[in-house]
Scaffold this motif. Structure first.
Motif, PDB file in Angstrom:
ATOM      1  N   THR A  70       0.874  -1.310  -0.366  1.00  0.00           N
ATOM      2  CA  THR A  70       0.062   0.218   0.133  1.00  0.00           C
ATOM      3  C   THR A  70       0.854   0.732  -0.067  1.00  0.00           C
ATOM      4  O   THR A  70       2.030   1.084   0.673  1.00  0.00           O
ATOM      5  CB  THR A  70      -0.562  -0.030   1.193  1.00  0.00           C
ATOM      6  N   ASN A  71       0.625   1.661  -1.049  1.00  0.00           N
ATOM      7  CA  ASN A  71       2.416   3.186  -1.523  1.00  0.00           C
ATOM      8  C   ASN A  71       1.396   4.730  -0.713  1.00  0.00           C
ATOM      9  O   ASN A  71       1.632   5.184  -1.206  1.00  0.00           O
ATOM     10  CB  ASN A  71       2.823   2.866  -2.623  1.00  0.00           C
ATOM     11  N   GLU A  72       0.436   4.861  -0.161  1.00  0.00           N
ATOM     12  CA  GLU A  72      -0.117   5.718  -0.166  1.00  0.00           C
ATOM     13  C   GLU A  72       0.769   6.801   0.949  1.00  0.00           C
ATOM     14  O   GLU A  72       1.470   6.461   2.055  1.00  0.00           O
ATOM     15  CB  GLU A  72      -1.512   5.501   0.681  1.00  0.00           C
ATOM     16  N   PHE A  74       1.165  10.891   1.944  1.00  0.00           N
ATOM     17  CA  PHE A  74       1.247  12.446   1.739  1.00  0.00           C
ATOM     18  C   PHE A  74       2.544  13.442   2.024  1.00  0.00           C
ATOM     19  O   PHE A  74       2.932  12.811   2.883  1.00  0.00           O
ATOM     20  CB  PHE A  74      -0.161  13.186   2.737  1.00  0.00           C
ATOM     21  N   ALA A 108      12.896   5.340   5.421  1.00  0.00           N
ATOM     22  CA  ALA A 108      12.474   3.850   5.120  1.00  0.00           C
ATOM     23  C   ALA A 108      11.625   2.528   5.016  1.00  0.00           C
ATOM     24  O   ALA A 108      11.812   1.849   4.123  1.00  0.00           O
ATOM     25  CB  ALA A 108      13.039   2.897   6.969  1.00  0.00           C
ATOM     26  N   ASP A 141      12.223   1.823  -0.139  1.00  0.00           N
ATOM     27  CA  ASP A 141      11.101   0.936  -0.203  1.00  0.00           C
ATOM     28  C   ASP A 141      11.373  -0.363  -0.465  1.00  0.00           C
ATOM     29  O   ASP A 141      13.031  -0.476  -1.645  1.00  0.00           O
ATOM     30  CB  ASP A 141      10.403   1.906  -1.226  1.00  0.00           C
ATOM     31  N   PHE A 195      14.918  -1.416  -1.393  1.00  0.00           N
ATOM     32  CA  PHE A 195      15.768  -2.069   0.065  1.00  0.00           C
ATOM     33  C   PHE A 195      14.438  -2.810   1.116  1.00  0.00           C
ATOM     34  O   PHE A 195      12.939  -2.035   1.150  1.00  0.00           O
ATOM     35  CB  PHE A 195      16.615  -1.303   1.194  1.00  0.00           C
ATOM     36  N   ASN A 196      14.191  -4.035   0.699  1.00  0.00           N
ATOM     37  CA  ASN A 196      13.514  -4.901   1.878  1.00  0.00           C
ATOM     38  C   ASN A 196      13.847  -4.482   3.416  1.00  0.00           C
ATOM     39  O   ASN A 196      14.504  -4.477   3.916  1.00  0.00           O
ATOM     40  CB  ASN A 196      13.785  -5.935   1.537  1.00  0.00           C
ATOM     41  N   VAL A 215       4.475   1.976   8.041  1.00  0.00           N
ATOM     42  CA  VAL A 215       4.963   0.603   7.660  1.00  0.00           C
ATOM     43  C   VAL A 215       5.147  -0.433   8.280  1.00  0.00           C
ATOM     44  O   VAL A 215       4.359  -1.890   8.005  1.00  0.00           O
ATOM     45  CB  VAL A 215       5.985   0.509   6.451  1.00  0.00           C
ATOM     46  N   TYR A 218       1.796  -2.720   8.909  1.00  0.00           N
ATOM     47  CA  TYR A 218       0.906  -3.935   8.664  1.00  0.00           C
ATOM     48  C   TYR A 218       2.340  -4.859   8.754  1.00  0.00           C
ATOM     49  O   TYR A 218       1.831  -6.187   7.942  1.00  0.00           O
ATOM     50  CB  TYR A 218       1.951  -3.244   6.788  1.00  0.00           C
ATOM     51  N   PHE A 219       3.033  -5.249   9.635  1.00  0.00           N
ATOM     52  CA  PHE A 219       3.682  -6.334  10.232  1.00  0.00           C
ATOM     53  C   PHE A 219       3.339  -6.452  11.582  1.00  0.00           C
ATOM     54  O   PHE A 219       2.328  -5.963  12.274  1.00  0.00           O
ATOM     55  CB  PHE A 219       5.518  -5.657  10.210  1.00  0.00           C
TER      56      PHE A 219
HETATM   57  C1  LIG Z   1       1.582   3.577   3.403  1.00  0.00           C
HETATM   58  S1  LIG Z   1       3.468   3.624   2.385  1.00  0.00           S
HETATM   59  C2  LIG Z   1       4.144   4.524   3.499  1.00  0.00           C
HETATM   60  C3  LIG Z   1       4.948   5.770   3.215  1.00  0.00           C
HETATM   61  C4  LIG Z   1       5.385   6.894   3.576  1.00  0.00           C
HETATM   62  N1  LIG Z   1       6.410   6.358   4.935  1.00  0.00           N
HETATM   63  C5  LIG Z   1       3.989   7.980   5.222  1.00  0.00           C
HETATM   64  O1  LIG Z   1       3.972   7.745   5.836  1.00  0.00           O
HETATM   65  O2  LIG Z   1       3.222   8.643   4.298  1.00  0.00           O
HETATM   66  C6  LIG Z   1       4.120   1.906   3.035  1.00  0.00           C
HETATM   67  C7  LIG Z   1       5.264   1.892   3.136  1.00  0.00           C
HETATM   68  O3  LIG Z   1       5.744   0.424   3.279  1.00  0.00           O
HETATM   69  C8  LIG Z   1       6.813  -0.446   1.924  1.00  0.00           C
HETATM   70  N2  LIG Z   1       6.982  -1.384   2.265  1.00  0.00           N
HETATM   71  C9  LIG Z   1       6.193  -2.459   2.620  1.00  0.00           C
HETATM   72  N3  LIG Z   1       6.800  -3.333   3.427  1.00  0.00           N
HETATM   73  C10 LIG Z   1       7.952  -3.132   3.173  1.00  0.00           C
HETATM   74  C11 LIG Z   1       9.533  -3.975   3.165  1.00  0.00           C
HETATM   75  N4  LIG Z   1       9.637  -5.177   4.524  1.00  0.00           N
HETATM   76  N5  LIG Z   1      10.912  -3.013   3.162  1.00  0.00           N
HETATM   77  C12 LIG Z   1      10.655  -2.101   2.702  1.00  0.00           C
HETATM   78  N6  LIG Z   1       9.599  -1.121   2.826  1.00  0.00           N
HETATM   79  C13 LIG Z   1       8.100  -2.191   2.507  1.00  0.00           C
HETATM   80  C14 LIG Z   1       5.745  -0.402   1.383  1.00  0.00           C
HETATM   81  O4  LIG Z   1       6.116  -0.910   0.003  1.00  0.00           O
HETATM   82  C15 LIG Z   1       4.938   1.161   0.914  1.00  0.00           C
HETATM   83  O5  LIG Z   1       5.596   2.038  -0.077  1.00  0.00           O
END
Ligand SMILES: C[S@@+](CC[C@H](N)C(=O)[O-])C[C@H]1O[C@@H](n2cnc3c(N)ncnc32)[C@H](O)[C@@H]1O
Lengths: 270, 121
Positions: A70-72, A74, A108, A141, A195-196, A215, A218-219
């Motif tokens: 989820t790439n939302e 702002f 990150a 990301d 980067f993961n 981020v 989601y974990f």
């Molecule tokens: C909702 S966005 C957050 C963007 C920004 N940090 C913000 O707060 O507006 C979450 C991002 O986390 C990235 N993401 C999810 N799992 C990840 C992982 N294991 N390693 C790196 N990035 C990850 C997704 O690709 C996504 O772009």
């Protein structure tokens, strides 16, 4: 999608990215993976899953994971953390880093770039105080697609209206057709890298401040803890971590503690 | 309750805007052009103005310039809300005293974001 297929795909995604998909999010799997299946020339989601089960290539696995992110984002998301960065964190950094005159920030989960670019604008606005300083912002990301958009510096009208003060739009953006382009000179100062967060952090270098916003939600708890532990290690003694509005370290790790009166900012405990 | 003056020659837009500002806790006042808006302001200054650009009788910019000349006229937060979406127009609006600028189409999320940016929320 059958429950077995759901389990298989959600486990695959969790293993690769940490993202947890609960069964209620089953519709997300379908709505996001079906277009991917079509792009591969497959007729159905089932065909895609069959390939994932039998002979998946790294590229396909990466695309599947990317599709589930989820790439939302702002500009200046939630406002206050960015005010705190400008008014509290940055002045202290300027004091404590006087000798090296160097500030390094890591975003990150940089997604489509709004967060690192917001920080770049803040730093640029302080140009007078930062004369002779070197600053660096690195945005990483897992999503190739989000990073490609971040690097392009192009934003829709909708995106530049969410959080970006109009004075900054006028100062740092140019209209290109129906998109808005972020200032190329300032853009060049922000580096993006895939980067993961589950991977080895060591190679990324050292940072004074980490933005890891929206981020970790989601974990699962274990993954959150593991990521935070790695971040604690890479930060200096006075290093800081910014989390999203719905995120916390409480009950997850003792390696960070909240800073009183500065919601969303955590100090590393060494 | 804080008041928000909605200035637009389109009745439909005024209705949409009205619904949004009411949800944000404002008492709405409507005006169909700059002159009506100015009259309303002379009567009682609002806390916020949501302002269209192109209108008959008196346009948004002219209204804004006149508003800022009124006693206490610098206090209301003025947010343009217009289809004009190029830098030239935006710059002119800021120079004329606008606090924020919304490019149509707009929705409640954008109005809320802009209102909080100028300290109305
Ligand atoms: C909702 S966005 C957050 C963007 C920004 N940090 C913000 O707060 O507006 C979450 C991002 O986390 C990235 N993401 C999810 N799992 C990840 C992982 N294991 N390693 C790196 N990035 C990850 C997704 O690709 C996504 O772009």
């Amino acid at each position: 999608m059958s429950p077995e297929d759901f389990d298989f795909v959600s486990q695959l995604i969790k293993k690769r990215s940490g993202l947890v998909l609960t069964p209620e999010k089953g519709y997300l799997l379908e709505s996001r993976l079906l277009p991917l299946a079509r792009k591969q020339g497959l007729k159905s989601l089932e065909e895609l899953i069959a390939i994932l089960r039998s002979r998946p290539e790294e590229k396909l696995l990466h695309e599947v994971t990317d599709a589930m992110t989820t790439n939302e984002s702002f500009f200046f998301r939630d406002t206050r953390p960015f005010d705190l960065f400008r008014d509290e964190v940055l002045p202290k950094l300027i004091e404590s880093r006087q000798a090296k005159k160097r500030i390094r920030i890591w975003c990150a989960a940089a997604s489509t770039g709004q967060e690192p670019y917001s920080l770049a604008m803040i730093l640029n606005e302080q140009a007078a105080k930062l004369a002779g300083w070197q600053w660096e912002i690195v945005g990483t990301d897992i999503s190739t697609e989000a990073l490609t958009r971040a690097q392009s510096g192009m934003f829709t009208q909708f995106e530049v209206q969410r959080g970006l003060p109009i004075q900054l739009l006028v100062k740092y953006f140019k209209k290109m057709g129906d998109k808005w382009e972020f200032d190329p000179a300032l853009r060049a100062k922000v580096k993006f890298k895939e980067f993961n967060l589950l991977g080895e952090i060591g190679a990324l270098g050292n940072y004074d401040v980490i933005f890891c916003r929206n981020v970790l939600i989601y974990f699962d708890k274990e993954t959150k803890g593991a990521v935070l532990a790695k971040m604690a290690k890479m930060l200096p003694d006075d290093g800081l971590l910014f989390l999203g509005g719905a995120e916390t370290v409480l009950g997850i790790t003792e390696q960070f503690k909240p800073i009183a009166g500065q919601r969303g900012i955590y100090a590393v405990v060494k | 309750m804080p008041t928000c003056l909605i200035v637009d020659d389109s009745k439909v837009i005024r209705m949409v805007a009205k619904k949004i500002v009411v949800e944000l806790g404002f008492e709405p006042v409507e005006a169909a052009d700059g002159q009506q808006a100015l009259d309303a302001c002379k009567n009682s200054l609002p806390d916020a103005v949501l302002l269209d650009w192109n209108m008959p009788v008196m346009d948004g910019i002219q209204f804004l310039i006149e508003l800022r000349k009124l006693p206490g006229g610098t206090a209301p937060k003025v947010v343009f809300c217009t289809t004009e979406n190029d830098l030239g127009h935006i710059q002119k609006a800021i120079e004329s005293g606008a606090d924020e600028y919304i490019m149509k189409p707009f929705d409640s999320e954008i109005v809320q974001a802009k209102f909080s940016q100028v300290g109305l929320l």
